[in-house]
Design a protein around this motif. Structure first.
Motif, mmCIF file in Angstrom:
data_model
loop_
_atom_site.group_PDB
_atom_site.id
_atom_site.type_symbol
_atom_site.label_atom_id
_atom_site.label_comp_id
_atom_site.label_asym_id
_atom_site.label_seq_id
_atom_site.Cartn_x
_atom_site.Cartn_y
_atom_site.Cartn_z
ATOM 1 N N THR A 166 0.838 -1.201 0.000
ATOM 2 C CA THR A 166 0.000 0.000 0.000
ATOM 3 C C THR A 166 0.870 1.248 0.000
ATOM 4 O OG1 THR A 166 -1.721 -1.174 1.241
ATOM 5 C CG2 THR A 166 -1.834 1.218 1.200
ATOM 6 N N PHE A 167 0.552 2.169 -0.899
ATOM 7 C CA PHE A 167 1.218 3.461 -0.969
ATOM 8 C C PHE A 167 0.208 4.517 -0.528
ATOM 9 C CE2 PHE A 167 3.106 0.628 -4.033
ATOM 10 C CZ PHE A 167 4.472 0.852 -3.927
ATOM 11 N N GLN A 168 0.397 5.061 0.658
ATOM 12 C CA GLN A 168 -0.561 5.995 1.221
ATOM 13 C C GLN A 168 -0.204 7.430 0.873
ATOM 14 O OE1 GLN A 168 -0.784 5.202 5.426
ATOM 15 N NE2 GLN A 168 -1.924 3.286 5.150
ATOM 16 N N ASN A 169 -1.263 8.208 0.580
ATOM 17 C CA ASN A 169 -1.141 9.646 0.332
ATOM 18 C C ASN A 169 -0.078 9.958 -0.725
ATOM 19 O OD1 ASN A 169 -3.150 10.330 2.230
ATOM 20 N ND2 ASN A 169 -1.679 10.173 3.892
ATOM 21 N N VAL A 170 -0.200 9.291 -1.852
ATOM 22 C CA VAL A 170 0.675 9.566 -2.987
ATOM 23 C C VAL A 170 -0.057 10.509 -3.941
ATOM 24 C CG1 VAL A 170 1.963 7.418 -2.835
ATOM 25 C CG2 VAL A 170 -0.180 7.456 -4.087
ATOM 26 N N PRO A 171 0.657 11.197 -4.827
ATOM 27 C CA PRO A 171 -0.003 12.150 -5.731
ATOM 28 C C PRO A 171 -1.056 11.474 -6.604
ATOM 29 C CG PRO A 171 2.368 12.466 -5.736
ATOM 30 C CD PRO A 171 2.122 11.205 -4.982
ATOM 31 N N ARG A 172 -2.172 12.150 -6.781
ATOM 32 C CA ARG A 172 -3.240 11.614 -7.634
ATOM 33 C C ARG A 172 -2.928 11.841 -9.111
ATOM 34 N NH1 ARG A 172 -8.458 9.986 -6.867
ATOM 35 N NH2 ARG A 172 -8.316 10.414 -4.626
ATOM 36 N N ARG A 173 -2.126 12.835 -9.410
ATOM 37 C CA ARG A 173 -1.755 13.111 -10.785
ATOM 38 C C ARG A 173 -0.961 11.929 -11.341
ATOM 39 N NH1 ARG A 173 2.296 17.989 -12.739
ATOM 40 N NH2 ARG A 173 2.104 17.641 -14.990
ATOM 41 N N ALA A 174 -1.346 11.458 -12.537
ATOM 42 C CA ALA A 174 -0.776 10.221 -13.084
ATOM 43 C C ALA A 174 0.737 10.288 -13.204
ATOM 44 C CB ALA A 174 -1.408 9.927 -14.444
ATOM 45 N N ARG A 175 1.264 11.378 -13.728
ATOM 46 C CA ARG A 175 2.713 11.487 -13.929
ATOM 47 C C ARG A 175 3.463 11.449 -12.606
ATOM 48 N NH1 ARG A 175 5.821 16.537 -16.972
ATOM 49 N NH2 ARG A 175 7.958 15.750 -16.675
ATOM 50 N N ASP A 176 2.966 12.180 -11.611
ATOM 51 C CA ASP A 176 3.633 12.210 -10.305
ATOM 52 C C ASP A 176 3.498 10.868 -9.589
ATOM 53 O OD1 ASP A 176 4.242 14.835 -10.844
ATOM 54 O OD2 ASP A 176 2.528 15.631 -9.731
ATOM 55 N N LEU A 177 2.338 10.209 -9.751
ATOM 56 C CA LEU A 177 2.141 8.898 -9.126
ATOM 57 C C LEU A 177 3.111 7.875 -9.698
ATOM 58 C CD1 LEU A 177 0.619 6.913 -7.337
ATOM 59 C CD2 LEU A 177 -1.099 6.700 -9.143
ATOM 60 N N ALA A 178 3.297 7.899 -11.016
ATOM 61 C CA ALA A 178 4.244 6.974 -11.648
ATOM 62 C C ALA A 178 5.656 7.211 -11.120
ATOM 63 C CB ALA A 178 4.201 7.143 -13.161
ATOM 64 N N GLY A 179 6.024 8.479 -10.911
ATOM 65 C CA GLY A 179 7.348 8.779 -10.379
ATOM 66 C C GLY A 179 7.549 8.225 -8.984
ATOM 67 N N VAL A 180 6.515 8.297 -8.150
ATOM 68 C CA VAL A 180 6.613 7.772 -6.788
ATOM 69 C C VAL A 180 6.760 6.248 -6.809
ATOM 70 C CG1 VAL A 180 5.369 7.482 -4.615
ATOM 71 C CG2 VAL A 180 5.360 9.695 -5.765
ATOM 72 N N ILE A 181 5.941 5.580 -7.625
ATOM 73 C CA ILE A 181 6.000 4.120 -7.690
ATOM 74 C C ILE A 181 7.357 3.648 -8.208
ATOM 75 C CG2 ILE A 181 4.937 2.058 -8.661
ATOM 76 C CD1 ILE A 181 3.258 3.589 -6.636
ATOM 77 N N ASN A 182 7.922 4.380 -9.163
ATOM 78 C CA ASN A 182 9.223 4.013 -9.735
ATOM 79 C C ASN A 182 10.399 4.452 -8.876
ATOM 80 O OD1 ASN A 182 8.088 2.810 -12.012
ATOM 81 N ND2 ASN A 182 8.039 4.736 -13.143
ATOM 82 N N GLY A 183 10.125 5.190 -7.804
ATOM 83 C CA GLY A 183 11.198 5.640 -6.927
ATOM 84 C C GLY A 183 12.017 6.788 -7.481
ATOM 85 N N LEU A 184 11.421 7.568 -8.388
ATOM 86 C CA LEU A 184 12.141 8.696 -8.974
ATOM 87 C C LEU A 184 12.047 9.913 -8.053
ATOM 88 C CD1 LEU A 184 10.933 8.387 -12.689
ATOM 89 C CD2 LEU A 184 13.035 7.481 -11.652
ATOM 90 N N PRO A 185 13.127 10.683 -7.927
ATOM 91 C CA PRO A 185 13.082 11.882 -7.070
ATOM 92 C C PRO A 185 12.228 12.975 -7.701
ATOM 93 C CG PRO A 185 15.164 11.780 -8.243
ATOM 94 C CD PRO A 185 14.445 10.492 -8.553
ATOM 95 N N ASP A 186 11.700 13.830 -6.854
ATOM 96 C CA ASP A 186 10.935 14.965 -7.351
ATOM 97 C C ASP A 186 11.828 15.912 -8.148
ATOM 98 O OD1 ASP A 186 8.710 13.996 -6.105
ATOM 99 O OD2 ASP A 186 9.009 15.183 -4.282
ATOM 100 N N GLU A 187 11.218 16.636 -9.073
ATOM 101 C CA GLU A 187 11.976 17.626 -9.831
ATOM 102 C C GLU A 187 12.396 18.759 -8.900
ATOM 103 O OE1 GLU A 187 9.789 18.980 -13.145
ATOM 104 O OE2 GLU A 187 9.591 16.987 -14.080
ATOM 105 N N PRO A 188 13.681 19.109 -8.914
ATOM 106 C CA PRO A 188 14.143 20.165 -8.004
ATOM 107 C C PRO A 188 13.524 21.515 -8.358
ATOM 108 C CG PRO A 188 15.851 19.605 -9.589
ATOM 109 C CD PRO A 188 14.759 18.597 -9.781
ATOM 110 N N VAL A 189 13.280 22.306 -7.327
ATOM 111 C CA VAL A 189 12.744 23.655 -7.503
ATOM 112 C C VAL A 189 13.870 24.650 -7.226
ATOM 113 C CG1 VAL A 189 11.039 25.331 -6.730
ATOM 114 C CG2 VAL A 189 10.457 22.892 -6.821
ATOM 115 N N ARG A 190 14.221 25.415 -8.223
ATOM 116 C CA ARG A 190 15.314 26.363 -8.073
ATOM 117 C C ARG A 190 14.831 27.598 -7.334
ATOM 118 N NH1 ARG A 190 19.342 28.691 -12.814
ATOM 119 N NH2 ARG A 190 20.634 29.987 -11.418
ATOM 120 N N ILE A 191 15.511 27.918 -6.226
ATOM 121 C CA ILE A 191 15.132 29.081 -5.429
ATOM 122 C C ILE A 191 16.171 30.184 -5.489
ATOM 123 C CG2 ILE A 191 13.738 27.688 -3.859
ATOM 124 C CD1 ILE A 191 16.055 27.740 -1.883
ATOM 125 N N GLY A 192 17.330 29.911 -6.082
ATOM 126 C CA GLY A 192 18.354 30.949 -6.189
ATOM 127 C C GLY A 192 19.733 30.352 -6.355
#
Length: 211
Positions: A166-192
């Protein structure tokens, strides 16, 4: 007090229903497997030219390499059989039957196809592909999605036979959900851009003025 006891009874009833549903799923898979075996044996008993035999997964080692195999109960020989490569790209197994001495052959198709299962959503479709060719996720696996803690989240449950993940509270968006299941890191957010480093302080450089 009565409301608390009622909620406990309802929770126990829900757990009992969930357990019965899991048992029903397991029994259904066992029934399908038994029907497939019966169909194979019936086909051979009626004199079919070829008798197909499933080659299920036997085990997986520590490095993730898997092995599949099956017992050729129909190949009864009193002499040493021969195992050769076939011109058709298959592995050929030739043997002489015990008793009647009839020459027979069995073939192993080396081409493998991984089973898949699709999960459709409002913003896309996720294609689940078995890592191992010997695992049939289209038949033996159930994938369900239920509500999560927020509207943008969901709970994904994957059940195969008696095993459940069971994967709890994972993104509902298909692309983000696939990334979580595959163990891919989130896209970095550049802050400076770091201007300098001093101890645990990282001052950021001033942003360049936009034209």
């Amino acid at each position: 007090m009565l409301n608390h006891e009622k909620r406990q009874q309802e929770a126990a009833l829900d757990n009992s229903i969930a357990g019965k549903e899991n048992q029903r799923t397991v029994k259904g898979l066992e029934l399908d497997s038994a029907r497939d075996e019966l169909a194979r044996l019936t086909n051979g008993a009626q004199g079919a030219a070829d008798v197909a035999l499933a080659v299920p997964l036997v085990g997986t080692d520590a490095s993730g390499l898997s092995a599949c195999g099956a017992l050729l109960t129909f190949a009864k020989a009193d002499t040493t059989p021969f195992l050769l490569d076939s011109a058709t790209g298959r592995v050929a197994f030739y043997y002489r039957g015990s008793g009647d001495g009839q020459f027979s052959a069995a073939y192993l198709d080396t081409a493998t196809v991984r089973s898949t299962q699709r999960l459709s959503g409002t913003d896309g479709t996720i294609l689940f592909t078995a890592r191992d060719p010997g695992v049939d996720i289209g038949k033996d696996t159930t994938i369900t999605v239920t509500a999560g803690a927020a509207t943008t989240l969901c709970t994904l449950t994957i059940t195969r036979a008696s095993e459940t993940e069971t994967f709890q509270n994972v993104p509902r968006r298909a692309r983000d959900l696939a990334g979580v299941i595959n163990g891919l890191p989130d896209e970095p957010v550049r802050i400076g851009t770091v201007a300098s480093a001093s101890g645990r302080t990282l001052p950021l450089a001033a942003a360049a003025p936009s034209n």
